[in-house]
Design an enzyme around this catalytic site. Structure first.
Site, PDB file in Angstrom:
ATOM      1  N   SER A 123       0.794  -1.382  -0.342  1.00 34.64           N
ATOM      2  CA  SER A 123       0.111   0.380  -0.002  1.00 34.64           C
ATOM      3  C   SER A 123       1.111   1.087   0.285  1.00 34.64           C
ATOM      4  O   SER A 123       1.890   1.099   0.653  1.00 34.64           O
ATOM      5  CB  SER A 123      -0.741  -0.186   1.178  1.00 34.64           C
ATOM      6  OG  SER A 123      -1.620   1.124   1.276  1.00 34.64           O
ATOM      7  N   GLU A 150      -0.007   3.896   1.727  1.00 41.95           N
ATOM      8  CA  GLU A 150       0.083   3.772   3.100  1.00 41.95           C
ATOM      9  C   GLU A 150       1.603   3.606   3.899  1.00 41.95           C
ATOM     10  O   GLU A 150       2.064   4.352   4.709  1.00 41.95           O
ATOM     11  CB  GLU A 150      -0.623   3.558   3.614  1.00 41.95           C
ATOM     12  CG  GLU A 150      -2.465   4.324   3.117  1.00 41.95           C
ATOM     13  CD  GLU A 150      -2.654   5.557   4.037  1.00 41.95           C
ATOM     14  OE1 GLU A 150      -1.963   5.734   5.260  1.00 41.95           O
ATOM     15  OE2 GLU A 150      -3.254   6.166   3.231  1.00 41.95           O
ATOM     16  N   TYR A 184      -1.797   0.122   9.941  1.00 40.47           N
ATOM     17  CA  TYR A 184      -2.208  -0.205   8.905  1.00 40.47           C
ATOM     18  C   TYR A 184      -0.904  -0.225   7.921  1.00 40.47           C
ATOM     19  O   TYR A 184      -0.785  -0.900   7.602  1.00 40.47           O
ATOM     20  CB  TYR A 184      -3.621   0.179   7.541  1.00 40.47           C
ATOM     21  CG  TYR A 184      -3.530  -0.113   6.756  1.00 40.47           C
ATOM     22  CD1 TYR A 184      -4.362  -1.001   6.490  1.00 40.47           C
ATOM     23  CD2 TYR A 184      -3.006   1.212   5.231  1.00 40.47           C
ATOM     24  CE1 TYR A 184      -3.869  -2.028   5.220  1.00 40.47           C
ATOM     25  CE2 TYR A 184      -3.510   0.460   4.400  1.00 40.47           C
ATOM     26  CZ  TYR A 184      -4.127  -0.928   3.947  1.00 40.47           C
ATOM     27  OH  TYR A 184      -4.272  -0.938   2.672  1.00 40.47           O
TER      28      TYR A 184
END
Length: 343
Positions: free
Chosen positions: A131, A133, A154
């Site tokens: 990801s 992120e 996350y």
């Protein structure tokens, strides 16, 4: 014999588009689903054919990323040519509320999958859903060479998954790749993610079924692409001769406010008349800007995004307007949805 694929998270947005793509390519597709008291397969119902039918190509198996022994048995029985690990607790804001669960499923779940492949003794190619992120506070543009600086449980769990995937590739010679996907959305996106929350509200407000939408940070910049295009990139990563890690992104960043403006104006609304701020949707630590550099994917995979964030907002708004008209019943933006955070 057709190629055989195994997908975790097959009932999610990406899993449904990937299953659709692989079936079109002639694959036999096996998906992992969690046992629930209600059906949770709405995104793939249009693909399913009863397993008793000789034409069936999609098969679903109960299991969970928290159950390593079950994963070993399934992989040994199915013997897939390709494994796509898409399952996760994928809501960034919720990961602050459920950090332990997020770490177990999103992080440790990945090494359970890798170890299941190794213990099953199968010769397969493995895709790990990483990801953007993971980049967190690092300034854009972000590429495969950008250091990681996650700003959420996350993001931190995805960093763990990224590195264990590389470790299994190097330690055991596994064909294992990381797809570092920037934000990708679609009409199949869950209703509590900010993009779908916006387009769903635009449709409901236009229909007179809702009046107010509550959001948090409108200044965050994201590189939003179309999920249906991104699953093609996932597949291409497993077709190359040597495993590598790839960023998939549009290269264009827009703010949440710009996405909001695109969606609301597309259906003839002024967003300022309906949107209110709610601090509950702010993250304890924010990621200001994510904009990807997908040069490597373009050069080595021949992959390039064609739908940017503004086009995506219009596409999703149209889909939600059509879905509301088809349903014939007003949506209610109820307390349950309003109490959950945005992506």
């Amino acid at each position: 014999m057709p190629k055989r694929a195994f997908i975790t998270g097959v009932t999610g947005q990406d899993g449904s588009y990937l299953a659709e793509l692989l079936l079109k390519k002639g694959y036999e597709v096996h998906g992992l689903i969690r046992r629930a008291s209600t059906f949770n397969t709405s995104r793939i119902d249009h693909l399913y054919v009863d397993s008793h039918n000789p034409d069936a190509k999609l098969f679903l198996h109960y299991g969970d990323l928290s159950d390593g022994s079950r994963l070993v048995r399934l992989l040994a029985d199915i013997c897939p040519d390709e494994v796509y690990n898409l399952a996760a607790q994928s809501h960034v804001r919720v990961s602050f509320d459920e950090p332990e669960h997020t770490g177990d499923v999103t992080g440790i779940g990945s090494i359970r999958m890798l170890e299941a492949v190794r213990q099953a003794g199968i010769d397969t190619r493995f895709y790990q859903a990483s990801s953007s992120e993971m980049f967190g506070a690092e300034p854009p543009p972000q590429s495969e060479a950008t250091p990681f600086y996650p700003r959420s449980p996350y993001g931190a769990a995805k960093v763990y998954s990224y590195w264990v995937t590389k470790n299994y590739r190097e330690a055991y010679g596994m064909f294992a790749v990381n797809g570092i996907l920037f934000n990708h959305e679609s009409p199949r996106r869950g209703e509590t993610f900010v993009t779908r929350k916006i387009t769903r509200a635009a449709a409901a407000i236009k229909a007179g079924a809702q009046d107010t939408l509550y959001l948090g940070n409108l200044d965050a910049v994201r590189d939003w692409g179309y999920a249906a295009e991104y699953v093609e990139g996932m597949w291409r990563m497993l077709q190359v001769d040597e495993p590598d890690d790839f960023v998939l992104a549009t290269g264009v960043g827009i703010t949440v406010e710009q996405f909001l403006e695109a969606a609301f104006s597309h259906v003839g609304l002024t967003w300022q008349d309906h949107v209110k701020f709610d601090e509950r949707y702010l993250r304890p630590t924010e990621v200001d800007a994510l904009i990807g550099d997908a040069t490597r994917a373009h050069e080595k995979l021949g992959w390039k995004a064609t739908v940017d964030g503004v086009e995506l907002a219009k596409l999703m708004a149209d889909a939600d307007v059509a879905a509301l008209q088809h349903a014939g019943t007003p949506w209610i933006d109820d307390v349950r949805l309003e109490s959950w955070g945005t992506a």
